[in-house]
Design a protein around this motif. Sequence first.
Motif, PDB file in Angstrom:
ATOM      1  N   VAL A 158      48.741  48.611  36.236  1.00 26.69           N
ATOM      2  CA  VAL A 158      47.277  48.628  36.195  1.00 26.69           C
ATOM      3  C   VAL A 158      46.790  49.916  36.835  1.00 26.69           C
ATOM      4  O   VAL A 158      47.190  50.262  37.956  1.00 26.69           O
ATOM      5  N   SER A 159      45.929  50.644  36.124  1.00 29.73           N
ATOM      6  CA  SER A 159      45.349  51.866  36.673  1.00 29.73           C
ATOM      7  C   SER A 159      43.912  51.990  36.169  1.00 29.73           C
ATOM      8  O   SER A 159      43.373  51.051  35.568  1.00 29.73           O
ATOM      9  N   GLN A 160      43.296  53.152  36.406  1.00 26.05           N
ATOM     10  CA  GLN A 160      41.906  53.354  35.995  1.00 26.05           C
ATOM     11  C   GLN A 160      41.696  54.778  35.503  1.00 26.05           C
ATOM     12  O   GLN A 160      42.485  55.684  35.797  1.00 26.05           O
ATOM     13  N   ASN A 161      40.657  54.928  34.706  1.00 24.99           N
ATOM     14  CA  ASN A 161      40.315  56.229  34.143  1.00 24.99           C
ATOM     15  C   ASN A 161      39.436  57.058  35.067  1.00 24.99           C
ATOM     16  O   ASN A 161      39.136  58.211  34.757  1.00 24.99           O
ATOM     17  N   THR A 162      39.006  56.483  36.157  1.00 28.42           N
ATOM     18  CA  THR A 162      38.129  57.184  37.094  1.00 28.42           C
ATOM     19  C   THR A 162      38.797  57.240  38.464  1.00 28.42           C
ATOM     20  O   THR A 162      39.867  56.676  38.670  1.00 28.42           O
ATOM     21  N   ASN A 163      38.169  57.908  39.383  1.00 30.13           N
ATOM     22  CA  ASN A 163      38.709  58.040  40.740  1.00 30.13           C
ATOM     23  C   ASN A 163      37.847  57.240  41.707  1.00 30.13           C
ATOM     24  O   ASN A 163      37.363  57.762  42.697  1.00 30.13           O
ATOM     25  N   LEU A 164      37.688  55.953  41.395  1.00 31.12           N
ATOM     26  CA  LEU A 164      36.830  55.094  42.199  1.00 31.12           C
ATOM     27  C   LEU A 164      37.668  54.047  42.929  1.00 31.12           C
ATOM     28  O   LEU A 164      38.890  54.070  42.871  1.00 31.12           O
ATOM     29  N   ALA A 165      37.001  53.150  43.595  1.00 31.90           N
ATOM     30  CA  ALA A 165      37.672  52.066  44.312  1.00 31.90           C
ATOM     31  C   ALA A 165      36.960  50.766  44.001  1.00 31.90           C
ATOM     32  O   ALA A 165      35.722  50.717  43.942  1.00 31.90           O
ATOM     33  N   GLY A 166      37.742  49.730  43.791  1.00 32.63           N
ATOM     34  CA  GLY A 166      37.144  48.446  43.485  1.00 32.63           C
ATOM     35  C   GLY A 166      38.200  47.364  43.342  1.00 32.63           C
ATOM     36  O   GLY A 166      39.397  47.619  43.414  1.00 32.63           O
ATOM     37  N   ILE A 167      37.736  46.145  43.127  1.00 32.38           N
ATOM     38  CA  ILE A 167      38.608  44.978  43.028  1.00 32.38           C
ATOM     39  C   ILE A 167      38.801  44.595  41.571  1.00 32.38           C
ATOM     40  O   ILE A 167      37.878  44.676  40.762  1.00 32.38           O
ATOM     41  N   TYR A 168      40.013  44.164  41.252  1.00 31.46           N
ATOM     42  CA  TYR A 168      40.270  43.611  39.919  1.00 31.46           C
ATOM     43  C   TYR A 168      41.126  42.357  40.055  1.00 31.46           C
ATOM     44  O   TYR A 168      41.823  42.146  41.052  1.00 31.46           O
ATOM     45  N   LEU A 169      41.070  41.532  39.034  1.00 30.58           N
ATOM     46  CA  LEU A 169      41.943  40.363  38.919  1.00 30.58           C
ATOM     47  C   LEU A 169      42.848  40.581  37.714  1.00 30.58           C
ATOM     48  O   LEU A 169      42.382  40.928  36.636  1.00 30.58           O
ATOM     49  N   LEU A 170      44.142  40.379  37.902  1.00 28.24           N
ATOM     50  CA  LEU A 170      45.099  40.418  36.804  1.00 28.24           C
ATOM     51  C   LEU A 170      45.615  39.008  36.555  1.00 28.24           C
ATOM     52  O   LEU A 170      46.168  38.373  37.455  1.00 28.24           O
ATOM     53  N   HIS A 171      45.418  38.522  35.325  1.00 26.72           N
ATOM     54  CA  HIS A 171      45.956  37.225  34.924  1.00 26.72           C
ATOM     55  C   HIS A 171      47.101  37.471  33.933  1.00 26.72           C
ATOM     56  O   HIS A 171      46.927  38.179  32.942  1.00 26.72           O
TER      57      HIS A 171
END
Length: 200
Positions: A158-171
């Motif tokens: 799991v990664s992101q296209n931006t350089n931000l910070a936040g919470i995610y849920l992976l099911h």
Amino acid sequence: MKNIRKPVLLVLFAFLLVGMPLISQAAMVVDPFPSATSLDASFLPGLNPLAEINDQPNNFSFLSATVSRYLVGPGFDYYSFNIGPDFALKTNTQVVFDIDLAYSSGLDTYIELYDMYGAQITANDNSSFNGPGDFAPDTMNPFLSYTFDTAGQYYVGVSQNTNLAGIYLLHVSAVPLPSSIVLMVLGVVGFIGFKRKSIR
């Protein structure tokens, strides 16, 4: 002595020709993501209303693992899981990978699926499907499914296209068999049991 030595040499030559490459190949198989978090012990039976398995309403998994993680920057979070008879996920099972909450917390996430060697199998960046776990409409959180026909250890990143910070849920969820197939299997088992009882 000469008659004995010749077969021994032939066996040794065959081992060097066939066995050594196999041993070398096995020795080369290393964990491609040693920091991956194992999900094997996290799969729990029971209804998870946030773990959607497709874009149909009220269609949820009855076997899933959920991870909550705080993602910072463009790096990857890696997770491992096993497919096979001794694990929660069996071969020929369709498995869904669903990211929730990420968009609502400011993340533009994507997910990648890898085999035991670290080679990418498939990936998803944005999905038009939004379920109750997304907590907002039009989130474009990633969502993908894959049917595993080979036993072994697999990985999801799991990664992101931006350089931000936040919470995610992976099911990570197993798609259940259609109820018609389950009923058919139960009927066959019951019929076999009845026949055995009648023979006695």
